[in-house]
Design an enzyme around this catalytic site. Structure first.
Site, PDB file in Angstrom:
ATOM      1  CB  SER A 138      -4.144 -58.830  -4.192  1.00 29.19           C
ATOM      2  OG  SER A 138      -5.456 -58.219  -4.063  1.00 29.19           O
TER       3      SER A 138
ATOM      4  CG  HIS B 221      -9.337 -60.347  -5.426  1.00 24.41           C
ATOM      5  ND1 HIS B 221      -8.830 -61.459  -5.112  1.00 24.41           N
ATOM      6  CD2 HIS B 221      -8.442 -59.752  -5.762  1.00 24.41           C
ATOM      7  CE1 HIS B 221      -8.402 -60.950  -3.972  1.00 24.41           C
ATOM      8  NE2 HIS B 221      -7.402 -59.827  -4.681  1.00 24.41           N
TER       9      HIS B 221
ATOM     10  CD  GLU C 166     -10.810 -65.020  -5.329  1.00 21.19           C
ATOM     11  OE1 GLU C 166     -11.006 -65.683  -4.698  1.00 21.19           O
ATOM     12  OE2 GLU C 166     -10.967 -63.330  -4.379  1.00 21.19           O
TER      13      GLU C 166
END
Length: 267
Positions: A129, A171, A198
């Site tokens: 992330s 993402h 993801e």
């Protein structure tokens, strides 16, 4: 690109409790039974919880030596003990959160020096992330999701400079980030845009290619083929026109050669 260590760059929300394919790949990359992982929780607002979760996951996957570092200030980032702990690791893992916390706390410190020295000596660096975005020389900090490519809607800042010539978004499909990555590439078509979904990652090898791992896809935008765009003439927030950009969507088992700018089949 001049790297010696591998990078494992994860698009976020990786499986931690099932098969954990990506984190198993991390364990193999950092030495399996001989692995020593350092988990850096600087990015998150919940360092104890996040650090504990990753420590437990890596121990379940067979890593006995797990070290959680909550470096939350520049004083801590200049601490000699933290420098040593990073240098002793075979893998350094950055959790998610806010990528600006990573760069603003670690940049120009002993911890940053340890990270750079370890990487050039072969240590594997992993990020998920926010920890993924921060890997590149220039990182995405903020921008519109679920929107078309618009001028001046993307905010970028200097990253950790572990990989150059790219910008990384995470993402990617789940938050509709194609438009903002196209905007970033249009602003400098010499770079590659890499969007990682993801539960998906890329493993970047020292000989300048990456392999896709995980359950979803990686999108690569090559701006070198762009014939024209209106990015310099348009007004802030206007829709961009970008002609002839090259886009690749890659599943697990495929990869990308940075030098040739070609998709490679690794099956």
């Amino acid at each position: 690109m001049g790297r010696k260590g591998d990078l494992i760059i994860i698009g976020g929300a990786e499986d931690k409790h099932g098969r954990s394919r990506i984190l198993e790949e991390v364990v193999r990359a950092i030495g399996s039974e001989d692995a020593r992982i350092c988990i850096i929780t600087t990015a998150t607002q919940y360092p104890e919880e996040v650090g504990r979760e990753y420590r437990d996951v890596f121990r379940r996957l067979g890593v006995e030596e797990t070290d959680v570092l909550n470096i939350d200030s520049r004083d801590a980032a200049n601490d000699d003990e933290n420098y040593r702990r990073i240098k002793d690791a075979t893998g350094v893992f950055f959790t998610g959160g806010d990528q600006l916390r990573i760069t603003s706390v670690l940049g120009g410190t002993r911890t940053f020096d340890a990270l750079q020295d370890s990487f050039t000596s072969g240590t594997v660096i992993i990020g998920t992330s926010a920890g993924a975005s921060v890997m590149s020389s220039t990182m995405i900090v903020d921008g519109n999701s679920n929107d078309a490519a618009r001028k001046c809607t993307l905010k970028m800042a200097p990253g950790l400079n572990l990989i150059d010539g790219v910008i990384i978004d995470q993402h990617f499909d789940q938050r509709g980030r194609l438009g903002r990555l196209l905007c970033g590439v249009a602003e400098n078509p010499g770079i590659l845009g890499i969007g990682i979904d993801e539960d998906t990652a890329i493993r970047v090898y020292p000989d300048d290619y990456f392999e896709v791992i995980g359950t979803n896809a990686v999108t690569v935008i090559d701006g070198s083929t762009i014939k024209n765009s209106n990015v310099s003439e348009s007004r802030p927030n206007e829709i961009l026109t970008i002609a002839n950009a090259c886009l690749h969507v890659l599943a697990s088992g495929y990869g990308f050669d940075f030098n040739r700018r070609e998709v490679i089949n690794l099956h």
